[in-house]
Enzyme design. Structure first.
Site, PDB file in Angstrom:
ATOM      1  N   HIS A   1      23.607  57.119 -66.628  1.00  7.39           N
ATOM      2  CA  HIS A   1      23.726  58.525 -66.220  1.00  7.39           C
ATOM      3  C   HIS A   1      23.912  59.371 -67.470  1.00  7.39           C
ATOM      4  CE1 HIS A   1      25.042  62.133 -64.103  1.00  7.39           C
ATOM      5  NE2 HIS A   1      24.535  61.571 -63.027  1.00  7.39           N
TER       6      HIS A   1
ATOM      7  N   ASP B   1      22.675  56.160 -56.974  1.00  6.58           N
ATOM      8  CA  ASP B   1      21.433  55.669 -56.367  1.00  6.58           C
ATOM      9  C   ASP B   1      21.408  54.158 -56.206  1.00  6.58           C
ATOM     10  OD1 ASP B   1      20.173  58.248 -58.267  1.00  6.58           O
ATOM     11  OD2 ASP B   1      19.996  58.161 -56.093  1.00  6.58           O
TER      12      ASP B   1
HETATM   13  C1  SDX Z   1      20.621  61.061 -60.614  1.00  2.89           C
HETATM   14  O1  SDX Z   1      22.118  64.575 -63.737  1.00  2.89           O
HETATM   15  C2  SDX Z   1      22.617  64.249 -62.580  1.00  2.89           C
HETATM   16  O2  SDX Z   1      23.697  64.614 -62.244  1.00  2.89           O
HETATM   17  C3  SDX Z   1      21.702  63.439 -61.696  1.00  2.89           C
HETATM   18  C4  SDX Z   1      22.326  62.897 -60.410  1.00  2.89           C
HETATM   19  C5  SDX Z   1      22.628  64.001 -59.421  1.00  2.89           C
HETATM   20  O3  SDX Z   1      23.475  63.791 -58.552  1.00  2.89           O
HETATM   21  O4  SDX Z   1      21.937  65.046 -59.467  1.00  2.89           O
HETATM   22  O5  SDX Z   1      23.491  62.166 -60.698  1.00  2.89           O
HETATM   23  C6  SDX Z   1      21.350  61.946 -59.693  1.00  2.89           C
HETATM   24  O6  SDX Z   1      19.561  61.428 -61.040  1.00  2.89           O
HETATM   25  C7  SDX Z   1      21.263  59.771 -61.072  1.00  2.89           C
HETATM   26  C8  SDX Z   1      20.414  59.018 -62.145  1.00  2.89           C
HETATM   27  C9  SDX Z   1      19.337  58.234 -61.394  1.00  2.89           C
HETATM   28  N1  SDX Z   1      18.356  57.668 -62.360  1.00  2.89           N
HETATM   29  C10 SDX Z   1      18.290  56.329 -62.533  1.00  2.89           C
HETATM   30  O7  SDX Z   1      19.070  55.514 -62.034  1.00  2.89           O
HETATM   31  C11 SDX Z   1      17.120  55.908 -63.403  1.00  2.89           C
HETATM   32  C12 SDX Z   1      17.609  54.879 -64.440  1.00  2.89           C
HETATM   33  N2  SDX Z   1      18.505  55.560 -65.410  1.00  2.89           N
HETATM   34  C13 SDX Z   1      17.928  56.218 -66.486  1.00  2.89           C
HETATM   35  O8  SDX Z   1      16.619  56.319 -66.712  1.00  2.89           O
HETATM   36  C14 SDX Z   1      18.877  56.988 -67.385  1.00  2.89           C
HETATM   37  O9  SDX Z   1      20.066  56.312 -67.446  1.00  2.89           O
HETATM   38  C15 SDX Z   1      19.117  58.427 -66.986  1.00  2.89           C
HETATM   39  C16 SDX Z   1      17.821  59.161 -66.814  1.00  2.89           C
HETATM   40  C17 SDX Z   1      19.879  58.480 -65.718  1.00  2.89           C
HETATM   41  C18 SDX Z   1      19.928  59.088 -68.091  1.00  2.89           C
HETATM   42  O10 SDX Z   1      19.101  59.203 -69.179  1.00  2.89           O
HETATM   43  P1  SDX Z   1      19.654  59.786 -70.589  1.00  2.89           P
HETATM   44  O11 SDX Z   1      21.007  60.357 -70.456  1.00  2.89           O
HETATM   45  O12 SDX Z   1      18.586  60.652 -71.162  1.00  2.89           O
HETATM   46  O13 SDX Z   1      19.864  58.486 -71.437  1.00  2.89           O
HETATM   47  P2  SDX Z   1      18.727  57.803 -72.286  1.00  2.89           P
HETATM   48  O14 SDX Z   1      17.472  57.717 -71.457  1.00  2.89           O
HETATM   49  O15 SDX Z   1      18.665  58.504 -73.592  1.00  2.89           O
HETATM   50  O16 SDX Z   1      19.323  56.325 -72.440  1.00  2.89           O
HETATM   51  C19 SDX Z   1      20.351  56.086 -73.412  1.00  2.89           C
HETATM   52  C20 SDX Z   1      20.169  54.630 -73.808  1.00  2.89           C
HETATM   53  C21 SDX Z   1      18.719  54.302 -74.183  1.00  2.89           C
HETATM   54  O17 SDX Z   1      18.780  53.257 -75.119  1.00  2.89           O
HETATM   55  P3  SDX Z   1      18.667  53.677 -76.739  1.00  2.89           P
HETATM   56  O18 SDX Z   1      17.385  54.497 -76.884  1.00  2.89           O
HETATM   57  O19 SDX Z   1      19.923  54.478 -77.020  1.00  2.89           O
HETATM   58  O20 SDX Z   1      18.615  52.344 -77.441  1.00  2.89           O
HETATM   59  O21 SDX Z   1      20.481  53.777 -72.700  1.00  2.89           O
HETATM   60  C22 SDX Z   1      19.319  53.070 -72.297  1.00  2.89           C
HETATM   61  C23 SDX Z   1      18.128  53.763 -72.920  1.00  2.89           C
HETATM   62  O22 SDX Z   1      17.073  52.847 -73.167  1.00  2.89           O
HETATM   63  N3  SDX Z   1      19.266  53.162 -70.846  1.00  2.89           N
HETATM   64  C24 SDX Z   1      18.953  52.152 -70.034  1.00  2.89           C
HETATM   65  C25 SDX Z   1      19.081  52.681 -68.732  1.00  2.89           C
HETATM   66  N4  SDX Z   1      19.441  53.965 -68.787  1.00  2.89           N
HETATM   67  C26 SDX Z   1      19.559  54.258 -70.116  1.00  2.89           C
HETATM   68  N5  SDX Z   1      18.583  50.867 -70.282  1.00  2.89           N
HETATM   69  C27 SDX Z   1      18.341  50.101 -69.184  1.00  2.89           C
HETATM   70  N6  SDX Z   1      18.448  50.532 -67.880  1.00  2.89           N
HETATM   71  C28 SDX Z   1      18.815  51.813 -67.636  1.00  2.89           C
HETATM   72  N7  SDX Z   1      18.904  52.227 -66.373  1.00  2.89           N
END
Ligand code: SDX
Length: 437
Positions: A313, A371
Site C-alpha cells: 500500500h 483487497d
Molecule cells: C487500494 O491509495 C489507497 O488508499 C487505495 C485503497 C483505497 O481504499 O482507496 O487503499 C485501495 O487500491 C489498495 C491497493 C490495492 N492494490 C494492490 O493490492 C496491487 C498490488 N500492490 C501494488 O501494486 C502496490 O503495493 C501499490 C500500488 C498498492 C502501492 O504502490 P507504490 O506505493 O507505488 O509502491 P511501489 O509500486 O513503488 O512498490 C514499492 C516496492 C517496489 O519494489 P522496489 O522498486 O522498491 O524494489 O515494493 C514492491 C515494488 O516492486 N512491491 C511489491 C508489491 N507492492 C509493492 N512487490 C510484490 N508484490 C506487491 N504487491
C-alpha cells in the site's frame, strides 16, 4: 468552523536557490505530517516541484479521513474504522462522512428514508443495459450508466446550489446498488429485480442481485450485516487515486454524475480497486498451498512483472486496519454459509503467513491490504469475480461524494492544473514533406 480556520500556519522552511533566500510557510493540521506551502514557488523562483505519483504531495485540506500509515490507523471524522465497522451501519457512516457528525436517532431515520425513496432508477435507463454485450464487464456498464445519469437527473447538476448537491448525493448513494445489481442481472441473462422499501440497504442489494420473480427472496441477515460492514470498510480513504480523480474532475465544475463516473473508471485499475478481482484470480491461479513458494519467488523477481495482488500500500507500511476487520468478516461469512473449509481461504492464510515472515516483504513493509480478503468473502456470498470492483465502487461512492462536496465548499480550491518537467525536443523548424526522403 471553515477549513481555513483549522490550519495553523507556523514555522518557515528556508530555501536557498540561485543565490536567493525564500521562506516557505509550514502549515500544521490537527494531526499528521505538516505541509510546506509551495504555492508561490514558481512565481518567486521559476521552479516547479517534481513529485510523480504524489508520494510527498498534499493536494488539499480535508476534515474527512485521516490515515497514519506507520501505525495502521484509519479515522473517519475522528472515529476509528474498527469502531465504525463493529458498531455503525453503512448509511450511518454515509451521514457521518457527508455531514461531519454522527446523526441523532431522528436524523438517521430521516436520512434512511431519503435514501430508500431514491433507490429506483429512471425506467428509460434500463434500456441502456440492452445496448451492452451480455459479456460486457460490469465496471464498463457502471462507467457508462453513471456517466449518463446527468442526462436523466439534470435537476441536480447545478453544483453551486447546496440543495442540488444534497439531492445528487442522495441519488448516487441510493441508486448505485440498483445500477450494480442491474449490471449483474443483465450479465447472467436474468430479469432485473426492482428495489424494495422494506429491506435494509444491503438486504435490498442482495435481493436485487440474487432474488428472482419465481420465489420470495429471504435475506441472510448474517451476510447482509457482513456486506454492510464491507461497505463501511470501503467507504472512504483520504486522497487515493479515484478520489483524487473525482476532485480533479470536479475542480472544472463538471456535474457530480460525470465526476463519479471518472472515479469509477480510475478505481477499475488493478493497482487500485481492481486489486480485489486480481487478488482472487491470483489465489485461484496458485490453487494449492504447495504452490505458494513459487509465487513468492515470482513476486520477489523484478523481471517477472508479477506482484502479490492484495499486498502492499502506498500509505500503510503496517497492517491495513481494514484488512484485519475484512479477515474476521471473511471467517464469519464462510462459517455462516458452511464454507469455512474453502480451499482458497487456506491458500490466502498460508500465503499471508509466509509473506509476513519473508525478509523481502518485511523490508519493503508489504502487508495484506483491504483487497486481500474481500475477494474470498464476496465470492463466498455468491458474487462473480467481475462484480468485486463494482461493489467497491458502490461502497466508495459516499467517499467520493463527501470529498467532492468538501472541495466545492473550500474557498481555496481552484481548477487543478499541474505542470511538468519538459524533456522533449527544443525548438526546431518544420520540414515540408517535399524536402523529406
Ligand atoms: C487500494 O491509495 C489507497 O488508499 C487505495 C485503497 C483505497 O481504499 O482507496 O487503499 C485501495 O487500491 C489498495 C491497493 C490495492 N492494490 C494492490 O493490492 C496491487 C498490488 N500492490 C501494488 O501494486 C502496490 O503495493 C501499490 C500500488 C498498492 C502501492 O504502490 P507504490 O506505493 O507505488 O509502491 P511501489 O509500486 O513503488 O512498490 C514499492 C516496492 C517496489 O519494489 P522496489 O522498486 O522498491 O524494489 O515494493 C514492491 C515494488 O516492486 N512491491 C511489491 C508489491 N507492492 C509493492 N512487490 C510484490 N508484490 C506487491 N504487491
Amino acid at each position: 468552523m471553515t477549513l481555513k480556520d483549522k490550519i495553523h500556519s507556523e514555522a518557515l522552511a528556508h530555501l536557498h536557490l540561485d543565490g536567493k533566500d525564500l521562506d516557505l510557510v509550514i502549515h500544521k493540521g490537527t494531526v499528521g505530517p505538516r505541509v510546506i506551502d509551495v504555492g508561490k514557488l514558481y512565481k518567486e523562483t521559476g521552479h516547479f516541484t517534481y513529485d510523480p505519483g504524489f508520494t510527498s504531495t498534499a493536494s488539499c485540506k480535508s476534515k474527512i479521513t485521516y490515515i497514519d500509515g506507520a501505525a495502521g490507523v484509519l479515522l473517519h471524522r475522528g472515529y476509528p474504522i474498527e469502531q465504525l465497522a463493529e458498531q455503525s451501519t453503512y448509511l450511518e457512516t454515509c451521514y457521518l462522512l457527508l455531514n461531519g457528525e454522527l446523526p441523532s436517532k431522528k436524523e438517521l431515520l430521516k436520512y434512511r428514508m431519503q435514501i430508500t425513496k431514491h433507490t429506483m432508477l429512471h425506467e428509460q435507463m434500463t434500456s441502456f443495459y440492452k445496448g451492452f454485450r451480455r459479456d460486457a464487464h460490469p465496471m464498463a456498464i457502471m462507467c457508462g450508466v453513471v456517466g449518463a445519469m446527468s442526462a436523466f437527473y439534470h435537476d441536480s447538476t447545478d453544483i453551486s446550489d447546496p440543495r442540488q448537491r444534497t439531492v445528487a448525493a442522495n441519488r448516487m448513494i441510493a441508486k448505485m446498488p440498483t445500477i450494480a445489481a442491474m449490471a449483474y442481472k443483465y450479465s447472467i441473462g436474468q430479469p432485473i429485480s426492482y428495489p424494495r422499501n422494506d429491506l435494509s440497504y444491503t438486504g435490498n442489494f442482495l435481493k436485487m442481485c440474487f432474488g428472482n420473480p419465481c420465489e420470495e427472496f429471504q435475506v441472510n441477515e448474517v451476510v447482509a450485516r457482513a456486506l454492510d460492514r464491507i461497505f463501511i470498510l470501503h467507504a472512504d480513504h483520504e486522497q487515493n487515486a479515484s478520489t483524487a480523480t473525482v476532485r480533479l474532475a470536479s475542480s472544472s465544475g463538471a456535474n457530480p454524475f460525470a465526476c463519479i463516473a471518472a472515479g469509477i473508471a480510475c478505481l477499475w485499475g488493478p493497482a487500485h480497486g481492481g486489486a480485489n478481482e486480481a487478488a482472487l484470480n491470483m489465489l485461484e491461479e496458485i490453487g494449492t498451498v504447495d504452490r505458494i513458494p513459487e509465487y513468492i519467488a515470482k513476486a520477489k523477481d523484478k523481471t517477472s512483472g508479477f506482484r502479490l495482488m492484495g499486498f502492499g500500500h502506498r500509505v500503510y507500511k503496517n497492517f491495513d486496519p481494514r484488512a484485519l476487520v475484512m479477515r474476521k468478516t471473511c471467517h464469519e461469512v464462510l462459517e455462516s454459509i458452511g464454507r469455512e473449509d474453502d480451499p482458497l481461504l487456506k491458500v490466502a492464510l498460508e500465503l499471508e503467513r509466509i509473506a509476513l515472515e519473508d525478509d523481502y516483504f518485511i523490508k519493503k513493509k508489504l502487508y495484506p491490504n483491504i483487497d486481500f480478503y474481500s475477494g474470498i468473502t464476496l465470492r463466498a456470498i455468491g458474487f462473480p469475480v467481475s462484480m468485486f470492483t463494482v461493489l467497491f465502487a458502490v461502497a466508495r461512492t459516499v467517499g467520493w461524494l463527501a470529498q467532492w462536496k468538501e472541495m466545492i465548499e473550500d474557498s481555496e480550491q481552484r481548477i487543478g492544473r499541474p505542470r511538468q518537467l519538459y524533456i522533449g525536443e527544443p525548438l526546431r523548424q518544420f520540414v515540408p514533406i517535399s524536402q523529406r526522403n
